[in-house]
Enzyme design. Structure first.
Site, mmCIF file in Angstrom:
data_model
loop_
_atom_site.group_PDB
_atom_site.id
_atom_site.type_symbol
_atom_site.label_atom_id
_atom_site.label_comp_id
_atom_site.label_asym_id
_atom_site.label_seq_id
_atom_site.Cartn_x
_atom_site.Cartn_y
_atom_site.Cartn_z
ATOM 1 N N ASP A 94 0.897 -1.155 -0.012
ATOM 2 C CA ASP A 94 0.008 -0.139 0.043
ATOM 3 C C ASP A 94 0.950 1.410 0.175
ATOM 4 O O ASP A 94 1.921 1.308 -0.681
ATOM 5 C CB ASP A 94 -1.075 -0.118 1.213
ATOM 6 C CG ASP A 94 -2.205 1.248 1.124
ATOM 7 O OD1 ASP A 94 -2.944 1.187 0.438
ATOM 8 O OD2 ASP A 94 -1.650 2.027 2.131
ATOM 9 N N HIS A 293 -7.060 -6.469 -0.944
ATOM 10 C CA HIS A 293 -6.066 -5.441 -0.775
ATOM 11 C C HIS A 293 -4.986 -5.691 0.217
ATOM 12 O O HIS A 293 -3.752 -5.221 0.138
ATOM 13 C CB HIS A 293 -6.870 -4.160 -0.282
ATOM 14 C CG HIS A 293 -5.721 -2.920 0.020
ATOM 15 N ND1 HIS A 293 -4.869 -2.558 -1.035
ATOM 16 C CD2 HIS A 293 -5.371 -2.062 0.841
ATOM 17 C CE1 HIS A 293 -4.126 -1.530 -0.913
ATOM 18 N NE2 HIS A 293 -4.418 -1.180 0.488
#
Length: 315
Positions: A94, A293
């Protein structure tokens, strides 16, 4: 606790051998890598994961301008030196991925190899990202929502545990209808959390203990973490000297096919072109089926195995 680049960073550490720095994203902490510590240490590496500035037990500078990409890369450079090393492998997920990619871009002399999870390598666009998303999504893209001073800070801090539970579930591959093509848009009046499902039972890969640790790490609030987003346009300005530059160090990219980030505007096309754009991309990008994610947490075994193979190949 380690003093680097004018701030004090909390780190977790395990193992001996070549240094591997693991960089977390939003809204996370060093704990997001807890599945990787044992396997990487057992494979002969010294594993260090900091709470990056603005997160967890590390310092949270008050000044928004203290969170530019140059500060964040400076923290990694300072950390490597503070740990008594001259070079390291750098891995990020991320927001940690752009920090890792930029460390390799700006200080290739210090990076043995670089890996990014979810967010692909940085290829600087032709216009500031916040302005571009403002136009494309009429101000509803989550970056623009985060850029409103104090707004998202207050929404997420109102009930930190619930906010984090919703974040992790809704962005995971386990959420109903989770798919890579959906854009994270926010109703500016209702906030972001209102539209997120709140699971009665957490996914197997994310336990109540994990949620406890994460909640504790945000006891100081979310402002430091959100300040990273408030520098997106500033970062675009600061990185102008590297426009068109590519990461030349050995590189690995891993992402989930149900992750929202690789579906951001222009990103699918970028991922397709990575083998041509990255001169030392170790292999084709690794796409994990059914993964959302939270790559290294949703698919810990696959990620650890891929990282170990890559790190050994770079040696």
């Amino acid at each position: 606790m380690v003093d680097v680049n004018g701030v004090r960073l909390h780190i977790a550490e395990q193992g001996d051998g070549p240094l591997v720095v693991l960089l977390h994203g939003f809204p996370e902490s060093w704990h997001s890598w807890h599945h990787q510590f044992g396997p990487l240490a057992d494979a002969g590496f010294r594993v260090v994961a900091p709470d990056q500035r603005g997160y967890g037990r590390s310092d949270h500078p008050d000044d928004v301008d203290a969170y530019t990409i140059l500060h964040l890369v400076g923290d990694v450079v300072g950390l490597i030196h503070a740990l008594g090393e001259e070079k390291a492998y750098v891995v990020g997920h991320d927001w940690g991925a752009p920090v890792a990619w930029h460390t390799a871009l700006l200080r290739p002399d210090m990076v043995l190899g670089v890996a990014g999870l979810s967010v692909p390598p940085p290829f600087r666009g032709t216009e500031p990202p916040l302005a571009a998303m403002e136009k494309r999504f009429d101000g509803r893209f989550y970056w623009n929502y985060f850029n409103r001073p104090g707004v998202a800070d207050a929404e997420f801090a109102k009930d930190t545990r619930t906010a984090l539970r919703k974040f992790f579930y809704s962005a995971s591959g386990d959420a109903p209808g989770a798919r890579g093509g959906m854009q994270p848009l926010v109703d500016p009046e209702r906030g972001w959390l209102a539209a997120m499902p709140d699971p009665e039972v957490l996914p197997d890969w994310f336990t109540e203990d994990d949620l406890d640790a994460l909640t504790e790490s945000f006891s100081k609030g979310f402002t430091g973490a959100l300040n990273w987003y408030r520098n997106l346009d500033r970062n675009w300005e600061l990185t102008a000297p590297w426009h068109g530059a590519v990461v030349t160090r050995p590189a690995l990219y891993i992402y989930g096919d149900r992750d929202l980030v690789p579906a951001f505007p222009g990103t699918p096309e970028l991922i397709e072109r990575l083998p041509d754009l990255m001169p030392n991309l170790w292999r084709e990008p690794i796409k994990l089926a059914g993964c959302g994610h939270w790559t290294q947490q949703e698919r810990p075994d696959e990620v650890s195995a891929a990282l170990i193979e890559f790190l050994r190949a770079c040696a």
